[in-house]
Design a protein around this motif. Structure first.
Motif: not given
Length: 760
Positions: A514-519, A524-527, A531-534
């Motif tokens: 479910e972890i995606k890479s954007v720029e 991850i997508s919540l609701g 949201i940025s993930l670290l």
């Protein structure tokens, strides 16, 4: 029913009465010690103590309009000052007079705060005159007979009354704040004992469960050993096996009684541990709850002084402002109240200075001529919500962006890309101010930065909402107590951390797919929101990836929110939520990035407590940092030596300013008036002008106006340093386009240097 002003005055008098008794007792006991002391150093220290008490009592009396107490304290101060300067001799008669004055103060305290008949009022004027005469060395401290008799009467009733509440009243007792704080600290330490007992009880129950599982297996083995296979034609080896099995059964039968006894005792220990857990937990919770009541105070203890503050500041600004206070009966830890006073002052000052318009401006906008500031307190999920609202101009997001660019917090391109919510949060950055001019009241861009820093230091959060032309609201969420809170214990790698529950927006599990890479950032997508993930261990300096994480398809994740930001963090395990006691890191570790303190778990393990606001800032910096560790905005020009022109007609002031600026590394030229300064500006290169206002030929206001009218000089920063400090003078400075207005009466060289640093 008493009006609001009468109720406030009653509360102020009650507070003053307690404070005054302390000061009067300090002066009385100090006079006894002073008269007995033979050591000069001791006498000096005692005299300083009673002088400070007299001074403090004078100020307190003035604030509640008790002029007689104020005048006697003023006379005492003068007499003590004369004694310090050895202008008067320490005679028994002098100390007699001092004690009569102290007795008179005690009597006045009863008369003025308890509304006793005026016939008991002591001879204030004659006592003050006698003290003044002694201070000037004109005659010995003699009083008329009737005054002496009145003072003698005062020595019995006022002093007796003053001591009576501490002895005769069974409802109250006076205890010093330091003793209460020490007692609270000891009570809070019992939380560790409660957690330890709970942990031992859990261990005992776990041991009992393990033993029960083992006993079931033992029972099955015993049954097999006793009965064995069915009888029939048996070979030699079968008969040997049967003999061995019978022997094993005999051994197991011998252990049966021991095991049953052991299990019985273990069950008893488990029950006792559970009983201890409940009883100790209940006692500790009850004690902490009662101690919390002892050290908590209503918000009114801080807010009572704000009506006068708002009245004086608004009048100074030429505005009409009404202050509304709601919910000030809600109680909170006294230590938090002490820390939150400064942020409140900054927010209210900002509302008056930046938010509320003048009467004429409000009338043009169809508003009521009088602005309104509301301070409200409410309970929210076990915390306190403190809000400061005004019905003023609101905050112009465009001006915030410009201020952030001007203060070099971010580039113009990045400012343009920020959404409004992110741009508004920039007002909490140090140095970002939308004020048109820096004054002694505002404009330095420090107030809101201080607010956020103080609130976050208290493990709270601050946010704002604004609507142009409608108003602005600042909201602070504060814990009700300082040392205890609920926390979520997580494990990342081999280390444990505590995340404040107030900052944990969500805890869940996600699939790694479910972890995606954007720029180039993991999200991850919540609701339905990205949201940025670290990875928490990576951000806190741990290894980039643990072996256990690489073998798992599902990973725990915690979403943290603070200061209007939210971000998700991968962890290896979420162990649960519990109450924790905050331990400070000590002076050697007063400031550790991302860490707010530490706590001790029931296991005895010391675990760091995460500073959520700090962690989110670090996460943002990490996401904006390149591979080499340089920020995206790096590469700015190397700073050059700045040039300042000083316009001042006084040679003394001109020399002082030149010396201050040159010592700070600036290149400085001077001029004697506005015409001289403008001539040098047309022929030279300068980065800033520091000018007096009142000068011959052309004053500072005229010089500023000419600078703003000149196309080549229009953007040149101008700082006015002047003795003119009225509101009208500051407004004239704003009208002509000055960037800062510093009053000489409150001049401080660090003030000036700080202002210049922000402008160039």
């Amino acid at each position: 029913m008493p009006s609001g002003d009468e109720a406030l005055q009653k509360r102020l008098l009650a507070t003053f009465k307690v404070e005054a008794r302390e000061h009067i007792d300090t002066i009385a006991s100090g006079l006894v010690d002073l008269e007995r002391s033979v050591d000069n150093e001791d006498r000096t220290n005692i005299l300083d103590t009673i002088f400070r008490s007299a001074h403090s009592l004078k100020g307190a009396a003035r604030s509640v309009n008790l002029s007689d107490i104020e005048s006697l304290c003023q006379a005492l101060e003068t007499a003590f000052a004369a004694m310090k300067q050895e202008k008067t001799q320490r005679t028994p008669e002098l100390f007699d007079l001092f004690h009569r004055v102290v007795d008179a103060l005690g009597q006045l305290l009863i008369v003025d705060t308890e509304k006793e008949p005026s016939s008991t009022r002591p001879p204030v004027s004659r006592l003050a005159i006698s003290l003044q005469a002694i201070s000037e060395g004109r005659h010995r401290p003699d009083l008329p007979t009737d005054s002496v008799e009145r003072a003698a009467d005062a020595m019995t009733s006022p002093l007796a009354d003053r001591k009576a509440p501490a002895v005769a009243s069974a409802e109250t007792v006076r205890v010093s704040i330091s003793k209460l704080d020490a007692l609270l600290l000891q009570a809070e330490e019992l939380l560790s004992a409660k957690l330890a007992v709970a942990h031992r009880a859990a261990q005992t129950n776990q041991l009992l469960e393990q033993f029960s599982e083992w006993r079931k297996k033992w029972g099955r083995l015993r049954s097999q050993a006793r009965w064995g296979p069915a009888s029939g034609n048996k070979t030699h080896s079968a008969r040997q096996a049967e003999t061995s099995s019978g022997f094993a059964a005999q051994l197991l039968d011998l252990d049966q009684e021991f095991l049953e006894s052991f299990e019985t005792r273990l069950v008893e220990v488990a029950k006792a541990s559970e009983h201890d857990r409940r009883s100790v937990g209940a006692m500790v919770d009850a004690l902490l709850e009662e101690m919390k009541k002892v050290v908590t105070q209503p918000f009114s203890a801080v807010l009572d002084v704000f009506p006068r503050f708002v009245r004086e500041l608004s009048r100074d600004q030429g505005k009409e402002v009404e202050l509304v206070i709601q919910g000030d009966e809600i109680e909170i830890d006294r230590r938090i109240l002490e820390e939150i006073k400064d942020p409140l002052i900054h927010l209210v000052r900002n509302s008056i200075d930046h938010g509320i318009e003048t009467q004429s401006e409000r009338l043009k906008q169809g508003k009521a001529p009088r602005g309104t500031i509301t301070i409200s307190v409410s309970s929210r999920n076990g915390n306190a919500e403190l809000a400061v609202r005004d019905d003023g101009l609101g905050i112009d997001v465009g001006r915030v962006r410009e201020a952030a660019v001007r203060s070099k917090h971010l580039s113009r391109e990045k400012a343009r890309l920020l959404d409004d919510a992110a741009a508004l949060r920039l007002v909490f950055q140090s140095g970002v101010s939308t004020s048109p001019m820096i004054t002694d009241i505002s404009g330095r861009g420090l107030g809101l930065a201080i607010v956020r820093e103080k609130v976050e230091r208290l493990s709270g959060t601050v946010s704002l909402e604004t609507r142009p032309g409608v108003g602005t609201a600042f909201r602070m969420i504060l814990p009700l107590t300082l040392a205890r809170f609920r926390g979520v214990v997580v494990r990342t790698g081999a280390r444990l951390f505590v995340l404040p529950t107030n900052n944990v927006e969500r805890a869940s599990r996600i699939r790694l797919t479910e972890i995606k890479s954007v720029e180039n950032r993991e999200t991850i997508s919540l609701g339905g929101e990205a949201i940025s993930l670290l990875r928490l261990d990576e951000l806190l300096g741990g290894p980039r990836k643990s072996e256990s994480r690489g073998k798992r398809d599902v990973q725990p994740v915690v979403v943290l929110a603070a200061s209007g930001q939210r971000m998700a963090f991968l962890v290896d395990e979420i162990l649960g939520e519990q109450e924790v006691l905050v331990k400070k890191m000590g002076k050697q570790l007063a400031r550790v990035r991302n860490i707010a303190g530490a706590t001790i778990l029931g296991t005895g393990e010391v675990v760091p407590i995460i500073n959520a606001a700090d962690l989110l800032k670090s996460a943002v910096r990490m996401s904006e940092t390149g591979p080499g560790g340089t920020a995206a905005d790096a590469g700015l020009e190397e700073p050059k030596t700045r040039s300042v022109l000083v316009a001042e007609d006084s040679i003394t002031s001109r020399t002082l300013l030149k010396s201050i600026l040159e010592s700070a590394g600036y290149r400085v030229e001077t001029s004697v008036d506005g015409i001289d300064a403008f001539t040098k500006l047309r022929t030279g290169q300068f980065d800033l002008v520091v000018s007096d206002v009142d000068m011959p030929r052309m004053n500072g206001l005229g010089l500023t106006a000419k600078i703003r009218a000149d196309k080549k000089l229009a953007e040149l920063p101008v700082v006015l340093v002047t003795a003119l400090e009225s509101r009208e003078d500051r407004e004239r400075g704003i009208d002509v386009g000055a960037n800062a207005y510093i009053v000489k009466s409150s001049f401080d060289q660090s003030n000036l240097l700080e202002v210049i640093k922000r402008l160039i």
